[in-house]
Motif scaffolding. Sequence first.
Motif, mmCIF file in Angstrom:
data_model
loop_
_atom_site.group_PDB
_atom_site.id
_atom_site.type_symbol
_atom_site.label_atom_id
_atom_site.label_comp_id
_atom_site.label_asym_id
_atom_site.label_seq_id
_atom_site.Cartn_x
_atom_site.Cartn_y
_atom_site.Cartn_z
ATOM 1 N N VAL A 1 -9.658 4.642 -3.170
ATOM 2 C CA VAL A 1 -8.436 3.833 -3.140
ATOM 3 C C VAL A 1 -8.181 3.291 -4.533
ATOM 4 C CG1 VAL A 1 -7.248 1.861 -2.113
ATOM 5 C CG2 VAL A 1 -8.931 3.153 -0.762
ATOM 6 N N CYS B 1 0.222 4.952 1.517
ATOM 7 C CA CYS B 1 -0.686 5.515 2.531
ATOM 8 C C CYS B 1 -0.319 6.967 2.841
ATOM 9 C CB CYS B 1 -0.598 4.713 3.837
ATOM 10 S SG CYS B 1 -0.939 2.963 3.686
ATOM 11 N N ARG C 1 -8.493 2.263 7.968
ATOM 12 C CA ARG C 1 -7.256 2.828 8.480
ATOM 13 C C ARG C 1 -6.313 1.751 9.002
ATOM 14 N NH1 ARG C 1 -11.250 6.205 9.727
ATOM 15 N NH2 ARG C 1 -11.805 5.089 11.635
ATOM 16 N N SER C 2 -5.014 2.077 9.028
ATOM 17 C CA SER C 2 -4.001 1.241 9.667
ATOM 18 C C SER C 2 -3.264 2.108 10.674
ATOM 19 C CB SER C 2 -3.022 0.688 8.625
ATOM 20 O OG SER C 2 -3.676 -0.151 7.692
ATOM 21 N N LEU D 1 -2.730 5.761 9.431
ATOM 22 C CA LEU D 1 -2.481 5.726 7.994
ATOM 23 C C LEU D 1 -3.770 5.385 7.244
ATOM 24 C CD1 LEU D 1 0.854 3.668 7.829
ATOM 25 C CD2 LEU D 1 0.540 6.096 8.270
ATOM 26 N N LYS D 2 -3.976 6.028 6.101
ATOM 27 C CA LYS D 2 -5.099 5.709 5.225
ATOM 28 C C LYS D 2 -4.539 5.443 3.829
ATOM 29 C CE LYS D 2 -9.452 5.291 4.101
ATOM 30 N NZ LYS D 2 -9.201 4.579 2.836
ATOM 31 N N GLN D 3 -4.854 4.263 3.270
ATOM 32 C CA GLN D 3 -4.270 3.924 1.982
ATOM 33 C C GLN D 3 -4.908 4.710 0.839
ATOM 34 O OE1 GLN D 3 -6.931 2.388 3.415
ATOM 35 N NE2 GLN D 3 -6.645 0.215 2.953
ATOM 36 N N PRO E 1 -2.489 -3.247 10.765
ATOM 37 C CA PRO E 1 -3.200 -2.816 9.558
ATOM 38 C C PRO E 1 -4.695 -3.054 9.664
ATOM 39 C CG PRO E 1 -2.241 -4.969 9.197
ATOM 40 C CD PRO E 1 -1.825 -4.539 10.586
ATOM 41 N N CYS F 1 -3.592 0.368 -3.216
ATOM 42 C CA CYS F 1 -3.492 -0.953 -2.607
ATOM 43 C C CYS F 1 -3.278 -1.992 -3.708
ATOM 44 C CB CYS F 1 -4.744 -1.294 -1.804
ATOM 45 S SG CYS F 1 -4.708 -2.941 -1.057
ATOM 46 N N ASP G 1 -0.476 9.677 6.200
ATOM 47 C CA ASP G 1 -0.717 9.737 7.640
ATOM 48 C C ASP G 1 -1.490 11.003 7.993
ATOM 49 O OD1 ASP G 1 1.110 11.858 7.799
ATOM 50 O OD2 ASP G 1 2.692 10.681 8.751
ATOM 51 N N GLU H 1 0.814 -1.207 0.000
ATOM 52 C CA GLU H 1 0.000 0.000 0.000
ATOM 53 C C GLU H 1 0.849 1.259 0.000
ATOM 54 O OE1 GLU H 1 -4.082 -1.477 2.223
ATOM 55 O OE2 GLU H 1 -2.647 -0.294 3.384
#
Length: 408
Positions: A364, A177, A319-320, A400-402, A313, A405, A179, A175
């Motif tokens: 995404v 991502c 979100r991760s 974190l948001k991708q 993750p 992916c 932040d 991924e």
Amino acid sequence: MSKENYDVFQPGTGHPVKMWTHGVPVDDGARAQLANTAQMPFIFKHLAVMPDVHPGIGSTIGSVIPTRGAIIPAAVGVDIGCGMMAVKTTLVASDLPDSLGPLRRAIEKAVPHGRSNNRSGRDSGAWGDVPRAVDASWAALAGGFEHITRKYPKLERTNNRNHLGTLGSGNHFIEVCLDESQSVWFMLHSGSRGVGNAIGNTFIELARADMRRHFINLPDRDLAYLVEGSKHFEDYVFAVEWAQQYARRNRETMMANVLDAARGVIGKPFATEMEAVNCHHNYVQKERHFGEDVLVTRKGAVSAKAGELGIIPGSMGARSYIVRGKGNVESFCSCSHGAGRTMSRTEAKRQFSVEDQRLATQGVECRKDAEVIDEIPMAYKDIDAVMAAQSDLVEIVHTLKQVVCVKG
């Protein structure tokens, strides 16, 4: 730590099971597996259960199994050393191209991923011609592999060198991502690939044979174990440590190739500011807890010693988190390895459509087809509830948001 942060499940004849599952579902199948594992006579103190817990092979995924004098190979699993790696860069969101499709395709081209079973052609998930950089990394592993295959020659006929630096399939991913400060991160999830799978299955079968030889009855045959001092125990310890080293190098090799691919697409030069972590979440190692040296198997769990960085993750579209461990002794200094599934892959494909997948992954850049429906976010637990349930195990450092992916 106050007892209120976890619930204690006490199977009739087994060790206590401490469960960090407030606010998240735990199905009956998982509870039954926990009860079975807790009965094993070599469990040390108690089992620690993470909020992402769900049924696995023999033992639940999302559990920490401390033992003395024995290891359960199926609890370690067949994706030995599977884990995460994340790197923060000097890029920010505005440095990424307006269209992220070329970036995804460049990553897909740079890292073999997925699997094809055509008998005549190359598996898409393996190298055809192994790159020089991969061979350099394999050189550090070759001696240990030779040591293993002298005793277990069948393991030579596995995907080993040609899987190093490859992603795999299922829930493995790469991924890009952002932040909370809009900094760009690269993150990936993979393990020891074909050779780790073969090692795991080899020793699972040997453990089962030991149980039959010694007429040992088990609550589940996948709880077959190897006893310290027995014929295969030391061989397994060596092989599993080697597979964990392979998994770590696999992630490092992939990350280098991902960053090179990104540099070819992103117009602005960039550097990596920090490696957040390169951590396993399917593994076993010797550790000291409650004043004693024990073997700790983390089956879908991450080490979270005080100050230690880890990665939790979410699913595709969720979100991760980059987290810092709090060193919670009751959890054997552990935390969850992700959100955890709420349904099987088959059930996810039965319940959801490609349109559901498309809507769930809006924003995404990723595949949105029938082959990845089993990874739809709705097949997983709510990552926010999972994080709330383990607030005494870790603190969140980055969210974190991708935006890209790549799935196997």
